[in-house]
Every structure is written in C-alpha cells, then in structure tokens.
Enzyme design. Structure first.
Site, PDB file in Angstrom:
ATOM      1  N   HIS A  22      11.977  -6.930  -9.844  1.00  0.00           N
ATOM      2  CA  HIS A  22      11.212  -6.849  -8.678  1.00  0.00           C
ATOM      3  C   HIS A  22      10.487  -8.259  -8.512  1.00  0.00           C
ATOM      4  O   HIS A  22      10.504  -8.741  -7.053  1.00  0.00           O
ATOM      5  CB  HIS A  22      10.171  -5.799  -8.620  1.00  0.00           C
ATOM      6  CG  HIS A  22       9.874  -5.199  -7.414  1.00  0.00           C
ATOM      7  ND1 HIS A  22       9.677  -3.887  -6.920  1.00  0.00           N
ATOM      8  CD2 HIS A  22       9.731  -5.801  -6.080  1.00  0.00           C
ATOM      9  CE1 HIS A  22       9.162  -3.750  -5.781  1.00  0.00           C
ATOM     10  NE2 HIS A  22       9.259  -4.904  -5.111  1.00  0.00           N
ATOM     11  N   ASP A  55      16.617   0.923   0.362  1.00  0.00           N
ATOM     12  CA  ASP A  55      16.118   0.018  -0.456  1.00  0.00           C
ATOM     13  C   ASP A  55      14.606   0.766  -1.276  1.00  0.00           C
ATOM     14  O   ASP A  55      13.768   0.859  -0.474  1.00  0.00           O
ATOM     15  CB  ASP A  55      15.518  -1.175   0.252  1.00  0.00           C
ATOM     16  CG  ASP A  55      14.948  -2.115  -0.576  1.00  0.00           C
ATOM     17  OD1 ASP A  55      15.644  -2.906  -1.404  1.00  0.00           O
ATOM     18  OD2 ASP A  55      13.621  -2.064  -0.593  1.00  0.00           O
ATOM     19  N   LYS A  85      14.418  -1.041  -8.294  1.00  0.00           N
ATOM     20  CA  LYS A  85      13.978  -2.325  -8.945  1.00  0.00           C
ATOM     21  C   LYS A  85      12.818  -1.741 -10.303  1.00  0.00           C
ATOM     22  O   LYS A  85      12.274  -0.910 -10.058  1.00  0.00           O
ATOM     23  CB  LYS A  85      12.976  -2.934  -7.962  1.00  0.00           C
ATOM     24  CG  LYS A  85      13.688  -3.356  -6.570  1.00  0.00           C
ATOM     25  CD  LYS A  85      12.725  -3.995  -5.503  1.00  0.00           C
ATOM     26  CE  LYS A  85      13.365  -3.990  -4.162  1.00  0.00           C
ATOM     27  NZ  LYS A  85      12.886  -2.728  -3.285  1.00  0.00           N
ATOM     28  N   TYR A 117       7.103   2.071  -5.596  1.00  0.00           N
ATOM     29  CA  TYR A 117       6.848   2.407  -4.349  1.00  0.00           C
ATOM     30  C   TYR A 117       6.477   4.163  -4.535  1.00  0.00           C
ATOM     31  O   TYR A 117       5.815   4.620  -3.442  1.00  0.00           O
ATOM     32  CB  TYR A 117       8.056   2.569  -3.307  1.00  0.00           C
ATOM     33  CG  TYR A 117       8.615   1.233  -2.978  1.00  0.00           C
ATOM     34  CD1 TYR A 117       7.654  -0.014  -3.074  1.00  0.00           C
ATOM     35  CD2 TYR A 117       9.761   0.840  -2.543  1.00  0.00           C
ATOM     36  CE1 TYR A 117       8.187  -1.413  -2.908  1.00  0.00           C
ATOM     37  CE2 TYR A 117      10.157  -0.332  -2.045  1.00  0.00           C
ATOM     38  CZ  TYR A 117       9.536  -1.426  -2.507  1.00  0.00           C
ATOM     39  OH  TYR A 117       9.945  -2.713  -2.146  1.00  0.00           O
TER      40      TYR A 117
HETATM   41  N1  NAP Z   1      11.341  -7.225  -2.997  1.00  0.00           N
HETATM   42  C1  NAP Z   1      10.244  -7.108  -2.477  1.00  0.00           C
HETATM   43  O1  NAP Z   1       9.039  -7.423  -3.302  1.00  0.00           O
HETATM   44  C2  NAP Z   1       9.825  -6.462  -1.252  1.00  0.00           C
HETATM   45  C3  NAP Z   1       8.323  -6.780  -0.753  1.00  0.00           C
HETATM   46  C4  NAP Z   1       8.212  -6.173   0.574  1.00  0.00           C
HETATM   47  C5  NAP Z   1       9.212  -5.386   1.115  1.00  0.00           C
HETATM   48  N2  NAP Z   1      10.259  -5.003   0.606  1.00  0.00           N
HETATM   49  C6  NAP Z   1      11.299  -3.772   1.213  1.00  0.00           C
HETATM   50  O2  NAP Z   1      11.265  -4.334   2.409  1.00  0.00           O
HETATM   51  C7  NAP Z   1      10.984  -3.173   3.382  1.00  0.00           C
HETATM   52  C8  NAP Z   1      10.598  -3.744   4.820  1.00  0.00           C
HETATM   53  O3  NAP Z   1       9.336  -4.490   4.733  1.00  0.00           O
HETATM   54  P1  NAP Z   1       8.038  -4.129   5.365  1.00  0.00           P
HETATM   55  O4  NAP Z   1       7.956  -2.532   5.303  1.00  0.00           O
HETATM   56  O5  NAP Z   1       7.201  -5.046   4.708  1.00  0.00           O
HETATM   57  O6  NAP Z   1       8.296  -4.606   6.864  1.00  0.00           O
HETATM   58  P2  NAP Z   1       9.156  -4.563   7.987  1.00  0.00           P
HETATM   59  O7  NAP Z   1      10.242  -3.850   7.890  1.00  0.00           O
HETATM   60  O8  NAP Z   1       9.184  -5.968   8.761  1.00  0.00           O
HETATM   61  O9  NAP Z   1       8.110  -3.855   9.150  1.00  0.00           O
HETATM   62  C9  NAP Z   1       7.809  -2.480   9.343  1.00  0.00           C
HETATM   63  C10 NAP Z   1       7.255  -2.051  10.321  1.00  0.00           C
HETATM   64  O10 NAP Z   1       7.580  -2.489  11.578  1.00  0.00           O
HETATM   65  C11 NAP Z   1       7.779  -1.258  12.419  1.00  0.00           C
HETATM   66  N3  NAP Z   1       9.076  -0.972  13.110  1.00  0.00           N
HETATM   67  C12 NAP Z   1      10.339  -1.049  12.444  1.00  0.00           C
HETATM   68  N4  NAP Z   1      11.023  -1.029  13.393  1.00  0.00           N
HETATM   69  C13 NAP Z   1      10.404  -0.882  14.601  1.00  0.00           C
HETATM   70  C14 NAP Z   1      11.227  -0.778  15.833  1.00  0.00           C
HETATM   71  N5  NAP Z   1      12.267  -0.802  16.255  1.00  0.00           N
HETATM   72  N6  NAP Z   1      10.111  -0.861  16.972  1.00  0.00           N
HETATM   73  C15 NAP Z   1       8.864  -1.129  16.587  1.00  0.00           C
HETATM   74  N7  NAP Z   1       8.212  -1.047  15.584  1.00  0.00           N
HETATM   75  C16 NAP Z   1       9.164  -1.145  14.279  1.00  0.00           C
HETATM   76  C17 NAP Z   1       7.460  -0.073  11.335  1.00  0.00           C
HETATM   77  O11 NAP Z   1       6.584   0.657  12.135  1.00  0.00           O
HETATM   78  P3  NAP Z   1       6.930   2.430  12.467  1.00  0.00           P
HETATM   79  O12 NAP Z   1       6.859   2.992  10.800  1.00  0.00           O
HETATM   80  O13 NAP Z   1       5.748   2.616  13.300  1.00  0.00           O
HETATM   81  O14 NAP Z   1       8.218   2.424  12.962  1.00  0.00           O
HETATM   82  C18 NAP Z   1       6.610  -0.794  10.215  1.00  0.00           C
HETATM   83  O15 NAP Z   1       5.351  -0.612  10.564  1.00  0.00           O
HETATM   84  C19 NAP Z   1      10.067  -2.398   2.499  1.00  0.00           C
HETATM   85  O16 NAP Z   1       9.892  -1.004   2.896  1.00  0.00           O
HETATM   86  C20 NAP Z   1      10.684  -2.620   1.103  1.00  0.00           C
HETATM   87  O17 NAP Z   1      11.671  -1.693   1.089  1.00  0.00           O
HETATM   88  C21 NAP Z   1      10.462  -5.567  -0.654  1.00  0.00           C
END
Ligand code: NAP
Length: 346
Positions: free
Chosen positions: A131, A65, A98, A70
C-alpha cells in the site's frame, strides 16, 4: 444501456461488462479499465460500501479496489459471495487488495494476505499491492501532525524483504499479480532492478490537477499498468487531508465546460479523461446514480482529442494525498516522501 439480468429473475439497468475497456497486463491478463474504489474514509460505513459493491457488480462493474486498512473487506467479501452466487463467475471479477504498512515484516506478509482472502471470501486475489513503501503505521483517523516514533524512511533492503514475500504469494497461487502503490521513479528503478517478479500495476494519485506525467510515462514504459486513485480529486476527503493550496478538479472551468457540453457531471469528465489517457481510474461512490454514471462514462463516446489536449493543459501538480503521517523525523515536509528531486530521502 443494455439490461442485465440480476440473477433473481428481475432486470437491472446496467452496462454489459464486455463493453468496458480492458488493460492488458504483462502477464496477458485483462484488467477492467475502471474499478470501484472502496475506501469509505470517515463518511461511508462498511455496510454502505459493501452494498455499493454488490449493486455496482449488478450494474456491470467487475473491478474492485480493496485494502485491509479500509476496514470493510469482510463486508465486501459477503457482497462478492452474493455476486458470484447470483451468476458472475470469479474469473470475471478483478479484485485488488493491499498490504498495510504495519505488515511489512517478512513473517507478516503471507498471513496478512490470507486474512484479506478470508475476509473477501476468495481463493486468490487478482492483484495484491504494497500500500505504501514505508512500514510506518498510523492509527486510522489520526491527525496529519501525528508521527510514529518507530517511523522510518524508505529502506530499499527492507522493502525487498517484503517484496520477496509478495513474490512468494504469486508462487503460492494466492495472488495473480503484485504491485506497488505510492512509489516514485527513484524507488521503482531500484524495485525493478531487484525484483524477481516485477510489479504489474502501480497505484498512484491521478486526476486532471495531478497528472504525474513523468511517473505515468515511466511505469508504462516498464510494462506496468497505472491505476489512478482519487480520480475525481477526492472531493469528500476529510478536513485533515486538506490544505489551503489544494485545488478542485470538478470546479475547473475546462472540466465544467466539457461536462456542460456533454450533459454529465464534472466527475464523469474526470473518469473519461482517465480512461482515455490510459490509466485505470477507481472512483469511489456509494450512490447508484454516480457509480453508474462513471461506468456509463467509459463505454460512451470518448472525449475528443481537443478535450484531451485541453485537460492535459490544466495540470496543477496538486497532490492531495500528501502522506504527512508517514514522515519519520521532526521538521520534515511532505515532499520528502515523494523524492521530488529524484533522490530518496534518508
Ligand atoms: N493506494 C492508495 O494509497 C489510495 C489512496 C486513496 C484512494 N485510494 C483508492 O481510490 C479510491 C478513490 O479515491 P477517493 O475516494 O479518494 O476519491 P475520488 O474517487 O476521486 O472521489 C470520490 C468522491 O467523488 C464523488 N463522486 C464519485 N462519482 C461521482 C459522480 N459521478 N458525480 C458526482 N460525484 C461523484 C463521491 O461522492 P458520492 O459517494 O456522494 O457519490 C465521492 O465523494 C478509494 O476509494 C480507494 O479505493 C487508494
């Protein structure tokens, strides 16, 4: 775990990507039901994210994604090139990008997509999303109180001008599917009414404390696959994206107790719940241990019906990504972006 050759003669412990569940889109295309998020936010640099993409592909991830905002698509492109050179065919990959908010103008959509394609070193994208439904630009890392003087509300006619160009991208063969992100039922009803090519996916915030049942059911009822962002509750999001009311999914006693029973991290329970419910989570991580555990979580035994029911009961309607920086006039609250009473705010 099935060992996979990494293309250089050695073997990495990974998951056979054929075992990963797929979502069937309305075109018949199959999208892997888990993707790797690539938004490094303030804490993971482009090189670190690109290294994770390459390693995750080696371990069996096929869905990535991405987004121009980004700031790492060029580095991810180099990683994907290596992945393909090492033997993974392009058709096996699912790459989303996006269109950023400052590129909604008719003349900007196709060049912006071409730029992402060039950076990602791809000839086509599997999905290209608008986006945010607002053309409101804000500089990266700005404070949540920052407002752009040019910011506007959602104006459907303007959005459809952008969408026509998104449709043209499909006609041009540059994009296989188009989709929305951060929209509401009220906006989607209009988009579905007027689109020549309907959104195939909708990316939305989805985690146990923010389940959005109405929007989730609405998109599925209209043949749109929900992609769930921040599936773990974005525990590392920057301070500026936190409020005192926010709750923490991975500390919820229901999640923690299931995690203890299964001997996995609470994050993995969130991912298993997401896949079991029918959305496609895109957890972010740059740590092999974590992104591998998330992938293992979706090919191992699913959560029990009791677990699924228990997690359904812990929704706290806690939106984490509130989008304050996209508000368009003084005195507004972030709820105005989300049409909470079903009416699009002017
Ligand atoms: N469309 C949009 O507007 C939008 C908005 C926000 C996000 N996104 C997309 O969604 C993706 C994910 O969202 P997000 O980054 O906000 O949050 P998330 O995936 O809910 O959380 C990521 C965090 O969780 C930790 N983590 C992941 N797997 C783990 C595991 N198995 N055990 C322990 N910790 C774990 C990671 O730490 P470590 O790195 O230390 O493992 C990281 O700090 C983004 O990267 C982006 O691609 C899209």
């Amino acid at each position: 775990m099935k060992p996979l050759p990494d293309g250089r003669g050695s073997v990495a412990a990974g998951i056979d990507p054929r075992l990963v569940p797929k979502r069937t889109l309305y075109t018949g295309a199959l999208m892997p039901a888990i993707g790797l998020g690539t938004f490094g936010s303030d804490h993971a640099g482009a090189g670190q994210v690109a290294a994770a993409v390459k390693d995750a592909a080696l371990l069996g991830y096929r869905h990535f994604d991405c987004a121009s905002i980004y700031g790492n698509e060029d580095r991810i492109g180099a990683a994907l090139r290596e992945v393909m050179e090492q033997g993974t065919p392009r058709e096996e990959l699912w790459v989303t990008s996006k269109l950023w908010n400052d590129k909604h103008a008719e003349a900007d959509v196709i060049p912006s997509c071409r730029k992402s394609l060039a950076d990602l070193q791809l000839e086509y994208l599997d999905a290209y999303l608008v986006h945010w439904p607002f053309p409101n630009f804000h500089p990266p890392h700005c404070d949540v109180s920052s407002r752009s003087p040019d910011a506007r509300p959602y104006i459907h006619e303007n959005f459809m001008q952008t969408w026509r160009q998104m449709e043209n991208l499909v006609d041009l063969g540059l994009v296989r599917h188009i989709g929305t992100s951060n929209v509401t039922i009220a906006k989607l009803k209009l988009i579905l009414r007027d689109a020549r090519i309907a959104p195939a996916v909708n990316e939305m915030e989805l985690h146990p404390h923010f389940q959005q049942p109405e929007l989730f059911e609405f998109v599925r009822a209209h043949g749109i696959a929900p992609i769930g962002y921040s599936p773990i509750g974005s525990p590392a999001r920057p301070e500026r994206d936190r409020t005192a009311e926010d709750t923490v999914d991975i500390e919820d006693p229901v999640i923690v107790s299931i995690a203890r029973r299964l001997g996995v991290h609470a994050a993995v329970v969130c991912v298993k719940w997401a896949v079991g419910r029918g959305q496609t989570p895109i957890p972010f991580s740059t740590k092999r241990r974590n992104y591998l555990a998330n992938l293992q979580g979706v090919v191992s035994a699913p959560l029990t019906p009791e677990d699924m029911r228990a997690i359904a009961g812990i929704d706290k309607t806690c939106r984490l990504i509130k989008g304050q920086v996209f508000l368009w006039k003084a005195g507004q609250s972030w709820e105005d972006l989300w049409d909470v009473d079903g009416v699009i705010k002017a």
